[in-house]
Design a protein around this motif. Structure first.
Motif, mmCIF file in Angstrom:
data_model
loop_
_atom_site.group_PDB
_atom_site.id
_atom_site.type_symbol
_atom_site.label_atom_id
_atom_site.label_comp_id
_atom_site.label_asym_id
_atom_site.label_seq_id
_atom_site.Cartn_x
_atom_site.Cartn_y
_atom_site.Cartn_z
ATOM 1 N N ARG A 74 17.459 -9.611 -7.402
ATOM 2 C CA ARG A 74 16.939 -10.263 -8.614
ATOM 3 C C ARG A 74 15.461 -10.565 -8.476
ATOM 4 N N ASN A 75 15.082 -11.135 -7.338
ATOM 5 C CA ASN A 75 13.683 -11.501 -7.139
ATOM 6 C C ASN A 75 12.789 -10.269 -7.043
ATOM 7 N N THR A 76 13.255 -9.242 -6.338
ATOM 8 C CA THR A 76 12.442 -8.036 -6.188
ATOM 9 C C THR A 76 12.228 -7.348 -7.529
ATOM 10 N N ILE A 77 13.268 -7.275 -8.339
ATOM 11 C CA ILE A 77 13.122 -6.682 -9.675
ATOM 12 C C ILE A 77 12.138 -7.499 -10.512
ATOM 13 N N LEU A 78 12.241 -8.826 -10.426
ATOM 14 C CA LEU A 78 11.313 -9.693 -11.164
ATOM 15 C C LEU A 78 9.880 -9.483 -10.694
ATOM 16 N N TYR A 79 9.665 -9.471 -9.372
ATOM 17 C CA TYR A 79 8.322 -9.275 -8.841
ATOM 18 C C TYR A 79 7.778 -7.889 -9.198
ATOM 19 N N THR A 80 8.635 -6.883 -9.150
ATOM 20 C CA THR A 80 8.196 -5.516 -9.416
ATOM 21 C C THR A 80 7.810 -5.323 -10.872
ATOM 22 N N VAL A 81 8.666 -5.778 -11.779
ATOM 23 C CA VAL A 81 8.410 -5.574 -13.217
ATOM 24 C C VAL A 81 7.203 -6.389 -13.674
ATOM 25 N N SER A 82 7.223 -7.688 -13.397
ATOM 26 C CA SER A 82 6.118 -8.544 -13.846
ATOM 27 C C SER A 82 4.819 -8.184 -13.129
ATOM 28 N N GLY A 83 4.901 -7.889 -11.833
ATOM 29 C CA GLY A 83 3.698 -7.526 -11.087
ATOM 30 C C GLY A 83 3.084 -6.232 -11.580
ATOM 31 N N THR A 84 3.912 -5.233 -11.860
ATOM 32 C CA THR A 84 3.396 -3.956 -12.355
ATOM 33 C C THR A 84 2.747 -4.115 -13.720
ATOM 34 N N LEU A 85 3.335 -4.930 -14.585
ATOM 35 C CA LEU A 85 2.738 -5.169 -15.905
ATOM 36 C C LEU A 85 1.361 -5.821 -15.776
ATOM 37 N N ILE A 86 1.257 -6.818 -14.908
ATOM 38 C CA ILE A 86 -0.040 -7.475 -14.708
ATOM 39 C C ILE A 86 -1.038 -6.506 -14.085
ATOM 40 N N ASN A 87 -0.588 -5.681 -13.145
ATOM 41 C CA ASN A 87 -1.465 -4.677 -12.555
ATOM 42 C C ASN A 87 -2.039 -3.744 -13.611
ATOM 43 N N LEU A 88 -1.185 -3.277 -14.516
ATOM 44 C CA LEU A 88 -1.647 -2.364 -15.560
ATOM 45 C C LEU A 88 -2.589 -3.073 -16.530
ATOM 46 N N MET A 89 -2.278 -4.320 -16.869
ATOM 47 C CA MET A 89 -3.123 -5.078 -17.789
ATOM 48 C C MET A 89 -4.510 -5.329 -17.209
ATOM 49 N N CYS A 90 -4.619 -5.386 -15.899
ATOM 50 C CA CYS A 90 -5.925 -5.597 -15.255
ATOM 51 C C CYS A 90 -6.639 -4.280 -14.970
ATOM 52 N N THR A 91 -5.893 -3.271 -14.539
ATOM 53 C CA THR A 91 -6.505 -2.021 -14.093
ATOM 54 C C THR A 91 -6.992 -1.160 -15.252
ATOM 55 N N LEU A 92 -6.186 -1.007 -16.288
ATOM 56 C CA LEU A 92 -6.523 -0.084 -17.375
ATOM 57 C C LEU A 92 -7.791 -0.492 -18.127
ATOM 58 N N PRO A 93 -7.932 -1.747 -18.586
ATOM 59 C CA PRO A 93 -9.186 -2.113 -19.265
ATOM 60 C C PRO A 93 -10.409 -2.005 -18.363
ATOM 61 N N ALA A 94 -10.257 -2.400 -17.085
ATOM 62 C CA ALA A 94 -11.387 -2.314 -16.165
ATOM 63 C C ALA A 94 -11.790 -0.859 -15.947
ATOM 64 N N ALA A 95 -10.815 0.025 -15.788
ATOM 65 C CA ALA A 95 -11.117 1.440 -15.581
ATOM 66 C C ALA A 95 -11.773 2.042 -16.820
ATOM 67 N N TYR A 96 -11.329 1.641 -17.997
ATOM 68 C CA TYR A 96 -11.939 2.156 -19.234
ATOM 69 C C TYR A 96 -13.396 1.719 -19.338
ATOM 70 N N ALA A 97 -13.675 0.457 -19.058
ATOM 71 C CA ALA A 97 -15.051 -0.038 -19.138
ATOM 72 C C ALA A 97 -15.955 0.695 -18.145
ATOM 73 N N LEU A 98 -15.476 0.904 -16.928
ATOM 74 C CA LEU A 98 -16.289 1.574 -15.907
ATOM 75 C C LEU A 98 -16.458 3.067 -16.170
ATOM 76 N N SER A 99 -15.601 3.636 -16.998
ATOM 77 C CA SER A 99 -15.693 5.067 -17.299
ATOM 78 C C SER A 99 -16.698 5.377 -18.400
ATOM 79 N N ARG A 100 -17.171 4.355 -19.119
ATOM 80 C CA ARG A 100 -18.125 4.570 -20.215
ATOM 81 C C ARG A 100 -19.549 4.632 -19.673
ATOM 82 N N LYS A 101 -20.250 5.687 -19.997
ATOM 83 C CA LYS A 101 -21.601 5.898 -19.483
ATOM 84 C C LYS A 101 -22.582 4.856 -20.001
ATOM 85 N N ARG A 102 -22.335 4.306 -21.178
ATOM 86 C CA ARG A 102 -23.275 3.376 -21.783
ATOM 87 C C ARG A 102 -23.008 1.918 -21.392
ATOM 88 N N PHE A 103 -22.110 1.713 -20.463
ATOM 89 C CA PHE A 103 -21.799 0.351 -20.018
ATOM 90 C C PHE A 103 -22.896 -0.138 -19.080
#
Length: 290
Positions: A74-103
């Motif tokens: 139960r705990n591992t599933i909770l940590y995996t699902v919630s942790g992965t969602l937070i990872n994606l919420m942090c990684t994707l916007p940051a990667a998009y901003a850094l990929s723009r040449k005009r940033f």
């Protein structure tokens, strides 16, 4: 085109090598599965090779009857699902901003991020920080300290740079599209492959999470599956009993060890089976250039 004899010989050699490597990598997993419900004595004597012998499910029975297994799952599933969602919420916007040449300031920020990939504060400062923030014995201690992986950020940023041209963004902005809407409506739908890849990376990391739980989690109701399996192994190795009882415990312990590997690894292996086509494609996209 007609294949020459040298081409046929080369293809045959490649096929033989691939088959050999396939057997080399898959057989250990297969052996663990059949050994988990075979007679441990026959397994130790090297008599279990292709098919299980002396069917015995005591290892799985001992695991499934322990309440801590289900708490750990139960705990591992909770940590995996919630942790992965937070990872994606942090990684994707940051990667998009850094990929723009005009940033503006992109190179400076990117270099600071790369610096953290090679140098960290160390275990003791990190532990003190987590403790002072009141995250010990909470789900946040398992998630927030590793909210972003620099390696995954680099892969995602490279993918965005190659698949989302600036001309597409300029056309959207001329039509009145904001950066947020462009990111949600255009970037994410076009980046399903890399999203699945880094989600798999993050999920595997959380599922196998062991060291963080060992350091930050003391509450037995919050320990993940991997820490529970470690406790089972330690308990079996430290029991002091008579030789007769020791032989019986050793018999069951061998089964439990194999069963533990199957129980802890099966979900991730099954998940990877369905996502492997995205995994290979996404890694190749992100590895072309940094």
């Amino acid at each position: 085109m007609k294949e020459s004899n040298s081409d046929r010989a080369f293809n045959l050699l490649i096929n033989i090598i691939v088959i050999f490597l396939l057997i080399l990598f898959i057989y250990p997993l297969y052996f663990i599965v059949i050994a988990s419900f075979s007679n441990p004595d026959l397994t130790n004597q090297g008599k279990v090779w292709i098919v299980p012998r002396g069917l015995n499910f005591d290892g799985y029975k001992a695991l499934f009857e322990d309440r801590r297994l289900w708490v750990g799952y139960r705990n591992t599933i909770l940590y995996t699902v919630s942790g992965t969602l937070i990872n994606l919420m942090c990684t994707l916007p940051a990667a998009y901003a850094l990929s723009r040449k005009r940033f503006l300031g992109k190179k400076v920020i990117y270099n600071f991020i790369l610096f953290t990939m090679f140098f960290s504060g160390g275990l003791i400062p990190t532990y003190l920080l987590v403790k002072q923030l009141g995250m010990r014995d909470t789900i946040w201690a398992m998630i927030l300290p590793n909210a972003i992986s620099v390696w995954n950020l680099i892969i995602t940023k490279t993918n965005f740079s190659q698949t989302i041209p600036d001309e597409l963004a300029d056309a959207a902005f001329i039509d009145g599209c904001s950066h947020f809407r462009f990111f949600i409506s255009v970037v994410l739908p076009l980046s399903k492959v890399i999203i699945i890849v880094i989600a798999l990376f993050y999920a595997v990391g959380h599922w196998n999470g062991f060291f963080q739980a060992l350091i930050y989690i003391n509450d037995q109701e919050k320990i993940p599956l991997q820490l529970f399996l470690r406790d089972i192994l330690i308990q079996q190795q430290n029991i002091s009993v008579s030789p007769e009882v020791a032989d019986s415990l050793r018999y069951t312990a061998n089964l439990v060890q194999y069963a533990m590997i199957v129980v802890s690894s099966a979900p991730i292996i099954i998940l990877y089976t369905f996502l492997q086509k995205y995994f290979v494609k996404g890694v190749m996209i992100g590895s072309i250039k940094g």
